[in-house]
Design an enzyme around this catalytic site. Structure first.
Site, PDB file in Angstrom:
ATOM      1  N   LYS A 102       0.837  -1.200   0.000  1.00  0.00           N
ATOM      2  CA  LYS A 102       0.000   0.000   0.000  1.00  0.00           C
ATOM      3  C   LYS A 102       0.874   1.253   0.000  1.00  0.00           C
ATOM      4  O   LYS A 102       2.110   1.160   0.098  1.00  0.00           O
ATOM      5  CB  LYS A 102      -0.926  -0.010   1.219  1.00  0.00           C
ATOM      6  CG  LYS A 102      -0.200  -0.073   2.556  1.00  0.00           C
ATOM      7  CD  LYS A 102      -1.168  -0.239   3.705  1.00  0.00           C
ATOM      8  CE  LYS A 102      -0.416  -0.315   5.029  1.00  0.00           C
ATOM      9  NZ  LYS A 102      -1.314  -0.405   6.181  1.00  0.00           N
ATOM     10  N   TYR A 116      18.105  28.816   8.671  1.00  0.00           N
ATOM     11  CA  TYR A 116      16.974  29.554   9.228  1.00  0.00           C
ATOM     12  C   TYR A 116      16.974  29.507  10.751  1.00  0.00           C
ATOM     13  O   TYR A 116      17.258  28.480  11.368  1.00  0.00           O
ATOM     14  CB  TYR A 116      15.653  28.948   8.736  1.00  0.00           C
ATOM     15  CG  TYR A 116      15.335  29.250   7.299  1.00  0.00           C
ATOM     16  CD1 TYR A 116      15.134  30.555   6.860  1.00  0.00           C
ATOM     17  CD2 TYR A 116      15.228  28.217   6.374  1.00  0.00           C
ATOM     18  CE1 TYR A 116      14.824  30.828   5.532  1.00  0.00           C
ATOM     19  CE2 TYR A 116      14.911  28.466   5.042  1.00  0.00           C
ATOM     20  CZ  TYR A 116      14.715  29.787   4.631  1.00  0.00           C
ATOM     21  OH  TYR A 116      14.415  30.047   3.321  1.00  0.00           O
TER      22      TYR A 116
END
Length: 358
Positions: free
Chosen positions: A37, A252
């Site tokens: 899946k 950042y």
């Protein structure tokens, strides 16, 4: 000539086949329902199904995943593990010769009121304690009576799912006891073991095992399984090298500060590729076989690595392994407080999958 960012997910075809063989050594008397899946856990459902052709069947989450495999020509039994999401899906399931879980009364009522007379194979889901999907043990007699009265012939399988076979022996034994109580009243194929069950609980193997993550070479438990091989190596390259002085910061938020004069490598990989933004400074990458620590926050398209300790041996274009061969995905998952399943499934579609045989 078309140019691409250097990041790629190398899919090791031989590893997929090898890992299926490892499953069979754990459960030699059981059939294998290979779980593919979520696009084969990010590896590509068609590719994985092809390489796992020696499995006895495939398990998927939904009917669209199942139909995709049928349209690609796969004739194996395919089981929809979450069952049908609507009554309208029943005709599609029959058209494509699909098997499916039945885990609630509404799904049973769809069969009861259906015009269908075609024989069906259903996987009756018993809730043994996970309390996600499935019928309660106390309702099973009534459920089985309802199945006997359905207008079509039913080939029945009994299934359940472990909640914590990777960590909790007591709760798993409780689930096993409930499953066994119900199973002994039914003369039908039975299935309980996921990857952790395959590895740790041979008494749970029954007629079908349902391995998922171990087919992709990642850990279902805290124990490394000898013989399993990573089926995906996520790799990129160094695109920039920059010396910074002690006390300067990278990235950042200025979350990482150099404690010495440091050489920082920029790598073309980021959360836009599926690499986890939550990966903290110090999370390892592999360069020339050596683990080196990330420095600063992961950006959308880049991450930065402190390569000072091998400054004389790195250059632009050097390969950087983010996980895979030489650096298990579970190491990165642990650093991020998550599991390897999530990281593999989260690799985005902009990352090319490159098949390799090695």
């Amino acid at each position: 000539m078309t140019a691409y960012r250097p990041i790629q997910a190398r899919i090791h075809l031989n590893a997929l086949r090898n890992n299926l063989k490892v499953v069979k050594t754990f459960a030699p008397k059981s059939k294998v329902l290979a779980i593919i899946k979520s696009n084969g856990y990010g590896h590509g459902a068609e590719r994985v199904a092809r390489e796992l052709a020696e499995a006895d069947g495939y398990g998927v989450a939904s009917i669209d995943e199942a139909i995709f495999l049928r349209q690609k020509g796969f004739l194996h039994p395919i089981v929809i593990l979450e069952g049908l999401f609507s009554e309208a899906e029943l005709d599609l399931a029959i058209q494509h010769r699909l098997e499916f879980a039945v885990h609630n009364w509404e799904q049973l009522n769809w069969l009861k009121t259906s015009h269908v007379t075609t024989p069906l194979t259903i996987w009756l889901k018993l809730d043994t304690g996970m309390h996600r999907l499935g019928f309660d043990e106390r309702d099973m007699e009534r459920v089985l009576t309802a199945i006997d009265r359905l207008p079509m012939s039913i080939h029945l399988n009994l299934m359940s799912h472990f909640a914590s076979a990777d960590t909790s022996d007591d709760f798993t034994q409780k689930q096993l006891s409930i499953f066994n109580r119900v199973a002994q009243t039914l003369n039908c194929p039975k299935s309980l073991a996921n990857s952790a069950g395959v590895q740790r609980y041979p008494q749970s193997h029954f007629d079908w095992v349902r391995p998922g993550i171990m087919l992709y070479g990642a850990c279902a438990t805290d124990e490394m399984v000898p013989g399993l091989q990573p089926a995906m190596t996520l790799a990129s390259e160094i695109t920039s090298l920059k010396w910074i002085e002690a006390g300067e910061t990278v990235g950042y938020g200025q979350t990482w500060r150099a404690e010495r004069r440091s050489l920082v490598a920029v790598v073309a990989a980021g959360y836009g590729d599926g690499y986890p933004r939550c990966a903290p400074a110090g999370t390892p990458v592999l360069i020339h076989g050596q683990r080196l620590p990330m420095a600063g926050r992961v950006s959308m398209d880049m991450l930065t690595v402190d390569v000072t300790d091998m400054a004389d041996h790195v250059a632009l274009g050097d390969e950087v392994i983010l996980w895979g061969q030489g650096l298990p995905v579970d190491v990165i998952a642990q650093a991020c407080g998550t599991i390897g399943y999530e990281l593999l499934c989260d690799v985005t579609q902009r990352v090319p999958r490159v098949e390799v045989k090695d």
